[in-house]
Design a protein around this motif. Structure first.
Motif, PDB file in Angstrom:
ATOM      1  N   ARG A   1      14.547  30.037 -40.334  1.00  0.00           N
ATOM      2  CA  ARG A   1      15.579  30.011 -41.334  1.00  0.00           C
ATOM      3  C   ARG A   1      16.051  28.671 -41.820  1.00  0.00           C
ATOM      4  O   ARG A   1      16.466  27.888 -40.870  1.00  0.00           O
ATOM      5  N   PHE A   2      16.060  28.241 -42.808  1.00  0.00           N
ATOM      6  CA  PHE A   2      16.485  26.976 -43.311  1.00  0.00           C
ATOM      7  C   PHE A   2      18.100  26.782 -42.905  1.00  0.00           C
ATOM      8  O   PHE A   2      18.557  25.638 -42.621  1.00  0.00           O
TER       9      PHE A   2
ATOM     10  N   VAL B   1      20.228  18.504 -52.923  1.00  0.00           N
ATOM     11  CA  VAL B   1      19.503  18.129 -51.561  1.00  0.00           C
ATOM     12  C   VAL B   1      19.220  19.463 -50.651  1.00  0.00           C
ATOM     13  O   VAL B   1      18.385  19.743 -50.161  1.00  0.00           O
ATOM     14  N   MET B   2      20.405  20.263 -50.618  1.00  0.00           N
ATOM     15  CA  MET B   2      20.465  21.567 -49.976  1.00  0.00           C
ATOM     16  C   MET B   2      19.253  22.676 -50.401  1.00  0.00           C
ATOM     17  O   MET B   2      18.512  23.369 -49.795  1.00  0.00           O
ATOM     18  N   ASP B   3      19.254  22.533 -51.748  1.00  0.00           N
ATOM     19  CA  ASP B   3      18.019  23.437 -52.400  1.00  0.00           C
ATOM     20  C   ASP B   3      16.565  23.172 -51.950  1.00  0.00           C
ATOM     21  O   ASP B   3      16.034  24.065 -51.903  1.00  0.00           O
ATOM     22  N   ASN B   4      16.674  21.908 -52.301  1.00  0.00           N
ATOM     23  CA  ASN B   4      15.190  21.606 -51.964  1.00  0.00           C
ATOM     24  C   ASN B   4      14.570  21.668 -50.305  1.00  0.00           C
ATOM     25  O   ASN B   4      13.612  21.795 -50.402  1.00  0.00           O
ATOM     26  N   ILE B   5      15.676  21.485 -49.500  1.00  0.00           N
ATOM     27  CA  ILE B   5      15.381  21.822 -48.277  1.00  0.00           C
ATOM     28  C   ILE B   5      14.874  23.083 -48.043  1.00  0.00           C
ATOM     29  O   ILE B   5      13.892  23.371 -47.337  1.00  0.00           O
ATOM     30  N   ALA B   6      15.758  23.936 -48.662  1.00  0.00           N
ATOM     31  CA  ALA B   6      15.442  25.354 -48.496  1.00  0.00           C
ATOM     32  C   ALA B   6      14.102  25.935 -49.299  1.00  0.00           C
ATOM     33  O   ALA B   6      13.308  26.636 -48.779  1.00  0.00           O
TER      34      ALA B   6
ATOM     35  N   THR C   1       6.252  27.218 -45.828  1.00  0.00           N
ATOM     36  CA  THR C   1       5.252  26.201 -46.111  1.00  0.00           C
ATOM     37  C   THR C   1       4.996  25.746 -44.567  1.00  0.00           C
ATOM     38  O   THR C   1       5.878  25.747 -43.647  1.00  0.00           O
ATOM     39  N   GLU C   2       3.709  25.171 -44.435  1.00  0.00           N
ATOM     40  CA  GLU C   2       3.087  24.571 -43.156  1.00  0.00           C
ATOM     41  C   GLU C   2       4.103  23.424 -42.978  1.00  0.00           C
ATOM     42  O   GLU C   2       4.117  22.521 -43.433  1.00  0.00           O
TER      43      GLU C   2
ATOM     44  N   LYS D   1       4.825  25.403 -36.969  1.00  0.00           N
ATOM     45  CA  LYS D   1       4.334  25.976 -38.042  1.00  0.00           C
ATOM     46  C   LYS D   1       5.423  26.719 -38.866  1.00  0.00           C
ATOM     47  O   LYS D   1       6.377  27.343 -38.330  1.00  0.00           O
ATOM     48  N   GLY D   2       5.422  26.568 -40.296  1.00  0.00           N
ATOM     49  CA  GLY D   2       6.161  27.579 -40.963  1.00  0.00           C
ATOM     50  C   GLY D   2       5.945  28.925 -40.698  1.00  0.00           C
ATOM     51  O   GLY D   2       4.954  29.436 -40.097  1.00  0.00           O
ATOM     52  N   THR D   3       7.102  30.007 -41.216  1.00  0.00           N
ATOM     53  CA  THR D   3       6.822  31.219 -41.150  1.00  0.00           C
ATOM     54  C   THR D   3       5.850  31.912 -41.560  1.00  0.00           C
ATOM     55  O   THR D   3       5.165  32.895 -41.151  1.00  0.00           O
TER      56      THR D   3
END
Length: 130
Positions: free
Chosen positions: A6-7, A49-54, A60-61, A124-126
């Motif tokens: 989870r981000f 900033v927070m939205d782009n992290i999420a 994504t890998e 790795k990402g989910t």
């Protein structure tokens, strides 16, 4: 092999959320909302900033994410620059200004550390979890 589930668990997302909320409190508690362009710019950049992290972490890998995180660092720098304008136009006190500048600098350093970590990790990402 580990995964980021989870981000919301990332410290950089939590810190960026705090910064976004601090900016919102300034907007709501001062006349900054009457300066529509500056109000919109700082609200957008702090939220970016927070939205782009999420968005970057969604499926994504992880190994490839370091390409995306410089954008978050740039949004953080943009917010810091806009804080100077907010301060210079007397919407916030010197004390509040210094606190927020320190927050943006800390966040920027932590984003940079996360980028360095991504360059060396095998996480790795989910989307790619096995």
């Amino acid at each position: 092999m580990g995964t980021i589930q989870r981000f919301e668990d990332l410290e950089i997302w939590k810190l960026s959320r705090e910064l976004c909320n601090e900016v919102y409190q300034i907007i709501e508690s001062t006349n900054l909302k009457t300066n529509f362009k500056l109000c919109n710019q700082i609200d957008s950049s702090s939220g970016s900033v927070m939205d782009n992290i999420a968005e970057a972490l969604r499926g994504t890998e992880i190994k490839n994410l370091f390409n995306f995180f410089p954008l978050q660092k740039a949004s953080c720098g943009e917010t810091r620059s806009q804080l100077y304008r907010v301060f210079d136009r007397k919407f916030i006190s010197q004390e509040k200004f210094e606190k927020l500048i320190e927050q943006t600098e800390t966040l920027s350093k932590k984003i940079n550390s996360f980028i360095k970590h991504l360059n060396t990790t095998d996480l790795k990402g989910t989307k790619y979890k096995r």
